[in-house]
Design an enzyme around this catalytic site. Structure first.
Site, PDB file in Angstrom:
ATOM      1  N   PRO A 202      43.818  26.983  46.873  1.00 27.58           N
ATOM      2  CA  PRO A 202      43.178  28.045  46.092  1.00 27.58           C
ATOM      3  C   PRO A 202      43.927  29.381  45.998  1.00 27.58           C
ATOM      4  O   PRO A 202      43.477  30.411  46.500  1.00 27.58           O
ATOM      5  CB  PRO A 202      41.830  28.206  46.804  1.00 27.58           C
ATOM      6  CG  PRO A 202      42.131  27.868  48.218  1.00 27.58           C
ATOM      7  CD  PRO A 202      43.151  26.760  48.152  1.00 27.58           C
ATOM      8  N   CYS A 203      45.032  29.379  45.286  1.00 34.82           N
ATOM      9  CA  CYS A 203      45.797  30.616  45.099  1.00 34.82           C
ATOM     10  C   CYS A 203      45.022  31.638  44.271  1.00 34.82           C
ATOM     11  O   CYS A 203      45.336  32.827  44.316  1.00 34.82           O
ATOM     12  CB  CYS A 203      47.150  30.304  44.467  1.00 34.82           C
ATOM     13  SG  CYS A 203      47.067  29.365  42.936  1.00 34.82           S
ATOM     14  N   HIS A 204      43.995  31.192  43.559  1.00 33.70           N
ATOM     15  CA  HIS A 204      43.176  32.121  42.765  1.00 33.70           C
ATOM     16  C   HIS A 204      42.351  33.056  43.655  1.00 33.70           C
ATOM     17  O   HIS A 204      41.837  34.055  43.166  1.00 33.70           O
ATOM     18  CB  HIS A 204      42.256  31.342  41.819  1.00 33.70           C
ATOM     19  CG  HIS A 204      41.332  30.387  42.506  1.00 33.70           C
ATOM     20  ND1 HIS A 204      41.730  29.118  42.875  1.00 33.70           N
ATOM     21  CD2 HIS A 204      40.050  30.516  42.896  1.00 33.70           C
ATOM     22  CE1 HIS A 204      40.710  28.499  43.460  1.00 33.70           C
ATOM     23  NE2 HIS A 204      39.682  29.331  43.490  1.00 33.70           N
TER      24      HIS A 204
END
Length: 182
Positions: free
Chosen positions: A139-141
């Site tokens: 989850p780089c968001h």
């Protein structure tokens, strides 16, 4: 989520629909090695994805499609898939730390840098974050700018905003999180 760093093999890919638009899933054998959005920054050329399979069947595509569907329906908070993340040791360290950011929360690049024991490396953390090959699942968001504002996202800020809004609508994670070993 499990991850390995074995030597790469034959690649195949398929495309699944999602609320974020079409997602290209890329596999090497039974390991997921990529999840890319349309017009994503740092998206490899399609020729690097291998043969396109018409349906997301077989490992790891069927299970990935099922878990993504559950995630977008609000019924899944943690992914449990066989991953192979190809990158430098530093990048893999950053990507592993991304999976430690709880659902519905955000961390700054500086906090992520501190978390991996490199407090002065927030810029390098940002670069590694941007090259994450398995969006949504890794989850780089969930990483934001120092003031808490939305900053660069390979899939575009509208998608980042939508993913964060979606996750905040999910119930808080209960119990321990299953963490990958990169």
């Amino acid at each position: 989520m499990s991850a390995t760093s074995e030597a790469p093999g034959r690649r195949t890919h398929t495309v699944v629909d999602s609320p974020c638009g079409p997602l290209t899933l890329v596999a090497e054998g039974e390991h997921l090695v990529g999840l890319y959005m349309e017009a994503q920054r740092h998206r490899p050329d399609d020729s690097a994805f291998g043969e396109r399979l018409p349906e997301p069947s077989g490992p790891p595509f069927a299970e990935t499609a099922r878990q993504l569907e559950e995630y977008f329906a609000g019924r899944r908070e943690v992914f449990d898939l066989p991953l192979r993340l190809c990158g430098t040791p530093f990048q893999r360290r950053v990507w592993a730390a991304l999976c430690e950011i709880p659902l519905g929360e955000t961390w700054t690049y500086g906090r992520l840098a501190e978390h991996i024991g490199r407090p002065t490396a927030s810029r390098a953390v940002g670069l590694a974050n941007g090259k994450n090959p398995i969006g949504v699942i890794v989850p780089c968001h969930r990483v934001v700018g120092s003031g808490g504002g939305l900053t660069g996202y390979g899939g575009g800020l509208d998608r980042k905003r939508a993913l964060l809004e979606h996750e905040r609508a999910l119930p808080a994670a209960a119990g321990a999180r299953q963490l990958p070993v990169f």
